[in-house]
Design a protein around this motif. Structure first.
Motif, PDB file in Angstrom:
ATOM      1  N   GLU A 289      14.086  -9.176   2.115  1.00  0.00           N
ATOM      2  CA  GLU A 289      13.166  -9.402   3.233  1.00  0.00           C
ATOM      3  C   GLU A 289      12.032  -8.374   3.238  1.00  0.00           C
ATOM      4  OE1 GLU A 289      15.893  -9.697   6.488  1.00  0.00           O
ATOM      5  OE2 GLU A 289      16.279 -11.824   6.021  1.00  0.00           O
ATOM      6  N   GLU A 290      12.398  -7.144   2.931  1.00  0.00           N
ATOM      7  CA  GLU A 290      11.359  -6.095   2.873  1.00  0.00           C
ATOM      8  C   GLU A 290      10.334  -6.411   1.783  1.00  0.00           C
ATOM      9  OE1 GLU A 290      13.980  -2.317   4.299  1.00  0.00           O
ATOM     10  OE2 GLU A 290      12.922  -2.131   2.386  1.00  0.00           O
ATOM     11  N   LEU A 291      10.848  -6.870   0.678  1.00  0.00           N
ATOM     12  CA  LEU A 291       9.964  -7.200  -0.445  1.00  0.00           C
ATOM     13  C   LEU A 291       8.989  -8.311  -0.084  1.00  0.00           C
ATOM     14  CD1 LEU A 291      11.905  -7.490  -3.808  1.00  0.00           C
ATOM     15  CD2 LEU A 291       9.956  -6.032  -3.254  1.00  0.00           C
ATOM     16  N   LEU A 292       9.524  -9.354   0.538  1.00  0.00           N
ATOM     17  CA  LEU A 292       8.667 -10.495   0.889  1.00  0.00           C
ATOM     18  C   LEU A 292       7.574 -10.091   1.869  1.00  0.00           C
ATOM     19  CD1 LEU A 292      11.369 -13.289   1.184  1.00  0.00           C
ATOM     20  CD2 LEU A 292       9.594 -13.117  -0.559  1.00  0.00           C
ATOM     21  N   ALA A 293       7.885  -9.078   2.675  1.00  0.00           N
ATOM     22  CA  ALA A 293       6.900  -8.630   3.662  1.00  0.00           C
ATOM     23  C   ALA A 293       5.963  -7.573   3.081  1.00  0.00           C
ATOM     24  CB  ALA A 293       7.631  -8.065   4.874  1.00  0.00           C
ATOM     25  N   SER A 294       6.179  -7.207   1.815  1.00  0.00           N
ATOM     26  CA  SER A 294       5.400  -6.081   1.263  1.00  0.00           C
ATOM     27  C   SER A 294       3.954  -6.487   0.959  1.00  0.00           C
ATOM     28  CB  SER A 294       6.094  -5.523   0.015  1.00  0.00           C
ATOM     29  OG  SER A 294       6.021  -6.459  -1.033  1.00  0.00           O
ATOM     30  N   ASP A 295       3.167  -5.497   0.629  1.00  0.00           N
ATOM     31  CA  ASP A 295       1.730  -5.643   0.420  1.00  0.00           C
ATOM     32  C   ASP A 295       1.385  -6.739  -0.602  1.00  0.00           C
ATOM     33  OD1 ASP A 295      -0.958  -5.028   0.311  1.00  0.00           O
ATOM     34  OD2 ASP A 295      -0.656  -3.584  -1.329  1.00  0.00           O
ATOM     35  N   LYS A 296       0.451  -7.595  -0.229  1.00  0.00           N
ATOM     36  CA  LYS A 296       0.102  -8.703  -1.138  1.00  0.00           C
ATOM     37  C   LYS A 296      -1.344  -8.600  -1.631  1.00  0.00           C
ATOM     38  CE  LYS A 296       3.311 -11.783   1.227  1.00  0.00           C
ATOM     39  NZ  LYS A 296       3.752 -10.732   2.159  1.00  0.00           N
ATOM     40  N   THR A 297      -1.943  -7.429  -1.435  1.00  0.00           N
ATOM     41  CA  THR A 297      -3.351  -7.339  -1.833  1.00  0.00           C
ATOM     42  C   THR A 297      -3.523  -7.494  -3.342  1.00  0.00           C
ATOM     43  OG1 THR A 297      -3.058  -4.972  -1.611  1.00  0.00           O
ATOM     44  CG2 THR A 297      -4.377  -6.048   0.093  1.00  0.00           C
ATOM     45  N   ASN A 298      -2.524  -7.083  -4.081  1.00  0.00           N
ATOM     46  CA  ASN A 298      -2.570  -7.347  -5.520  1.00  0.00           C
ATOM     47  C   ASN A 298      -1.491  -8.396  -5.843  1.00  0.00           C
ATOM     48  OD1 ASN A 298      -2.180  -7.341  -8.303  1.00  0.00           O
ATOM     49  ND2 ASN A 298      -2.886  -5.220  -8.483  1.00  0.00           N
ATOM     50  N   PRO A 299      -1.906  -9.665  -5.966  1.00  0.00           N
ATOM     51  CA  PRO A 299      -0.926 -10.750  -6.106  1.00  0.00           C
ATOM     52  C   PRO A 299      -0.013 -10.595  -7.339  1.00  0.00           C
ATOM     53  CG  PRO A 299      -3.139 -11.631  -5.770  1.00  0.00           C
ATOM     54  CD  PRO A 299      -3.295 -10.153  -5.945  1.00  0.00           C
ATOM     55  N   ASP A 300      -0.573 -10.099  -8.458  1.00  0.00           N
ATOM     56  CA  ASP A 300       0.255  -9.952  -9.660  1.00  0.00           C
ATOM     57  C   ASP A 300       1.376  -8.938  -9.439  1.00  0.00           C
ATOM     58  OD1 ASP A 300      -1.242 -11.775 -10.993  1.00  0.00           O
ATOM     59  OD2 ASP A 300      -2.552 -10.283 -11.950  1.00  0.00           O
ATOM     60  N   ARG A 301       1.025  -7.858  -8.803  1.00  0.00           N
ATOM     61  CA  ARG A 301       2.034  -6.830  -8.528  1.00  0.00           C
ATOM     62  C   ARG A 301       3.100  -7.362  -7.569  1.00  0.00           C
ATOM     63  NH1 ARG A 301       0.916  -2.245 -10.821  1.00  0.00           N
ATOM     64  NH2 ARG A 301      -1.020  -1.081 -10.601  1.00  0.00           N
ATOM     65  N   PHE A 302       2.628  -8.078  -6.552  1.00  0.00           N
ATOM     66  CA  PHE A 302       3.570  -8.650  -5.585  1.00  0.00           C
ATOM     67  C   PHE A 302       4.547  -9.582  -6.325  1.00  0.00           C
ATOM     68  CE2 PHE A 302       4.634 -12.265  -2.774  1.00  0.00           C
ATOM     69  CZ  PHE A 302       5.332 -11.590  -1.788  1.00  0.00           C
ATOM     70  N   MET A 303       4.005 -10.470  -7.168  1.00  0.00           N
ATOM     71  CA  MET A 303       4.854 -11.410  -7.894  1.00  0.00           C
ATOM     72  C   MET A 303       5.858 -10.672  -8.778  1.00  0.00           C
ATOM     73  SD  MET A 303       4.796 -14.468  -7.266  1.00  0.00           S
ATOM     74  CE  MET A 303       5.111 -15.728  -8.410  1.00  0.00           C
TER      75      MET A 303
ATOM     76  N   LYS B 165       3.359   4.257 -14.537  1.00  0.00           N
ATOM     77  CA  LYS B 165       3.328   5.684 -14.215  1.00  0.00           C
ATOM     78  C   LYS B 165       2.986   5.925 -12.742  1.00  0.00           C
ATOM     79  CE  LYS B 165       4.469   8.502 -16.539  1.00  0.00           C
ATOM     80  NZ  LYS B 165       4.506   9.265 -17.755  1.00  0.00           N
ATOM     81  N   ASP B 166       2.307   4.939 -12.098  1.00  0.00           N
ATOM     82  CA  ASP B 166       2.048   5.158 -10.671  1.00  0.00           C
ATOM     83  C   ASP B 166       3.100   4.480  -9.781  1.00  0.00           C
ATOM     84  OD1 ASP B 166       1.104   2.682 -11.213  1.00  0.00           O
ATOM     85  OD2 ASP B 166      -0.973   3.041 -10.594  1.00  0.00           O
ATOM     86  N   GLY B 167       4.255   4.234 -10.373  1.00  0.00           N
ATOM     87  CA  GLY B 167       5.401   3.838  -9.554  1.00  0.00           C
ATOM     88  C   GLY B 167       5.483   2.368  -9.178  1.00  0.00           C
ATOM     89  N   GLU B 168       4.689   1.520  -9.875  1.00  0.00           N
ATOM     90  CA  GLU B 168       4.743   0.088  -9.548  1.00  0.00           C
ATOM     91  C   GLU B 168       5.670  -0.648 -10.514  1.00  0.00           C
ATOM     92  OE1 GLU B 168       3.244  -1.486  -7.126  1.00  0.00           O
ATOM     93  OE2 GLU B 168       1.838   0.034  -6.410  1.00  0.00           O
ATOM     94  N   ILE B 169       6.312  -1.674 -10.001  1.00  0.00           N
ATOM     95  CA  ILE B 169       7.163  -2.492 -10.871  1.00  0.00           C
ATOM     96  C   ILE B 169       6.289  -3.359 -11.767  1.00  0.00           C
ATOM     97  CG2 ILE B 169       8.591  -4.590 -10.792  1.00  0.00           C
ATOM     98  CD1 ILE B 169      10.197  -3.311  -8.589  1.00  0.00           C
ATOM     99  N   SER B 170       6.659  -3.450 -13.041  1.00  0.00           N
ATOM    100  CA  SER B 170       5.939  -4.334 -13.959  1.00  0.00           C
ATOM    101  C   SER B 170       6.990  -5.041 -14.808  1.00  0.00           C
ATOM    102  CB  SER B 170       5.014  -3.474 -14.820  1.00  0.00           C
ATOM    103  OG  SER B 170       3.930  -4.199 -15.289  1.00  0.00           O
TER     104      SER B 170
END
Ligand code: ASP
Length: 451
Positions: free
Chosen positions: A98-112, A187-192
């Motif tokens: 649920e937290e993930l679905l509510a997370s920031d969507k400004t960068n759609p690729d990162r969100f996906m 390196k900046d802590g984002e999932i890829s």
């Protein structure tokens, strides 16, 4: 120590997880368990990753996706229930999702990518809890804590070399390490995430990092077969093949093992053992550096459709300095990748994957190749399939190409193009897509049935 990776269908239900547990604990060297998201339970089922992609896409469009969300959670819940895991595991999975679905969507690729990665991440947590419930010490390890760093390319991440040294430290961990496949952290802590089916890649990276003696890859087939079993009935299983042979086969449609996953294993010289979770007693297929070439020149035959060819002819092409470069520059400019480029004196053919060619791109590239290079003729042909005959032993055998082309001609398959790389690991035939299966069967009969 061994790294053992289980694919989605091996983790799709409680029954499958029980098999997985038995396999893991039966060999105390199996310390690192890399897992996919729950896959298909039956032929028409949907993989959790696909549900997640649909769910994420709806959220990006601002639509509700309650059904999909519930379907995802229900997949974990039914496994957790059947295994008698406490409510705590599901509560954690539900909260995180649920937290993930509510997370920031400004960068759609990162969100996906975050949504996609949750499939394996939650599964790893659930599996570690299951192992513990059986009295085996097991811990979920997050790729960020383990230092699995990747490039910032959502959906196509590449491992950063420093990850290997970081992962080596996993050897210090107590008990069994349960590690989610399919993603790392930038390196900046984002999932890829890696490309689809990328948990195989994670397994190979972990194997390289911890210097495993073998990378065991458990899936739902008994072995890698010499040819696609949906084309030839009960084909021969391959017991041993080299990394290079595997690479060539997986390039052209062998989907048992991700082609990118060979690299980390190959670099560290770690053998890859492919086995069936449902029949672990079978030997499976081993991928290694060298093998004894005892069984004929060909190890397998692969094929894949969805290619097109661009044929360029120009009188005296062979004398024109920079012709090839100009061709490639145009492709680069238009944003096309090419697969092969066999050439003659006054002509060359470029083989490309058709899925990158829309009508506009096609017109542009053909016009530019014709006009900017003053070519005599530029012709595109669609619906090409590539059939690869693969085997390192071809080097030492005279007449493999002759045998292959004779088999194709006897089956009345018209060869559009032949390409044999200088490595002599494979011979590639371009044929019309509608003749692909006929071609594969003819080649299989020639090299396997006849022997
Ligand atoms: N779950 C991911 C996919 O379906 C990765 C994997 O299973 O290897 O592509």
């Amino acid at each position: 120590m061994k790294v053992i990776k289980f694919g989605g269908s091996s983790l799709a239900s409680a029954t499958q997880l029980q098999k997985v547990y038995k396999i893991v604990v039966e060999d105390s060297k199996r310390k690192f368990v890399v897992v996919s998201a729950p896959g298909k339970r039956f032929a028409d089922d949907v993989k959790v990753t696909d549900l997640l992609i649909d769910c994420g896409a709806k959220h990006l469009l601002g639509e509700t996706a309650v059904d999909l969300e519930q379907e995802v959670l229900a997949r974990y819940a039914s496994i957790a229930d059947e295994l008698g895991l406490g409510a705590e595991v599901m509560a954690r999975i539900t909260r995180d999702f649920e937290e993930l679905l509510a997370s920031d969507k400004t960068n759609p690729d990162r969100f996906m990518d975050r949504i996609k990665a949750s499939g394996e991440d939650n599964n790893a947590k659930l599996i570690a809890a299951f192992f513990r419930s059986q009295g085996t010490e097991a811990h979920y390890v997050n790729p960020k804590d383990a230092g699995l760093f990747v490039t910032d390319e959502p959906g196509n991440a590449q491992v950063l070399p420093e990850s290997y040294d970081n992962l080596y430290k996993l050897l210090e961990r107590d008990g069994i390490v349960v590690f989610p496949g399919f993603f790392g952290y930038t390196k900046d802590g984002e999932i890829s995430t890696f490309s689809r089916s990328g948990s195989d890649i994670t397994g190979a990276i972990v194997a390289n990092g911890v210097k495993a003696e073998v990378y065991e890859n458990f899936t739902d087939v008994d072995a890698v077969y010499a040819v696609n079993p949906s084309i030839v009935h009960k084909p021969r299983a391959i017991v041993e093949l080299t990394y290079r042979e595997m690479r060539e086969l997986s390039y052209a449609g062998f989907s048992v093992f991700h082609d990118e996953a060979l690299v980390p294993a190959f670099q560290a010289g770690i053998p890859v053992q492919i086995k069936n979770t449902n029949r672990p007693q079978l030997p499976g297929t081993r991928v290694i550096h060298h093998r004894e070439n005892t069984n004929g020149p060909v190890v397998g035959i692969a094929s894949d459709g969805g290619f097109c060819s661009i044929y360029i002819t120009k009188y005296l092409m062979n004398r024109e300095i920079g012709f090839g470069r100009k061709v490639l520059e145009i492709l680069e400019d238009v944003g096309l990748t090419y697969e092969h480029m066999p050439s003659g004196i006054d002509d060359l053919t470029i083989i490309l994957r058709e899925n990158q060619m829309d009508r506009q791109t096609e017109t542009t590239v053909l016009d530019r190749l014709k006009n900017e290079l003053s070519s005599d003729e530029v012709i595109i042909e669609h619906g090409i399939a590539l059939v690869m005959v693969v085997g390192e032993a071809m080097k030492h055998n005279v007449g493999t190409t002759a045998r292959a082309s004779k088999a194709l001609s006897e089956a009345h398959v018209n060869i559009e193009m032949i390409n044999q790389g200088s490595s002599e690991v494979s011979i590639m035939f371009g044929v019309k897509e509608e003749e692909e299966k006929k071609a594969v069967r003819a080649l299989y009969n020639e090299f396997f049935d006849a022997e």
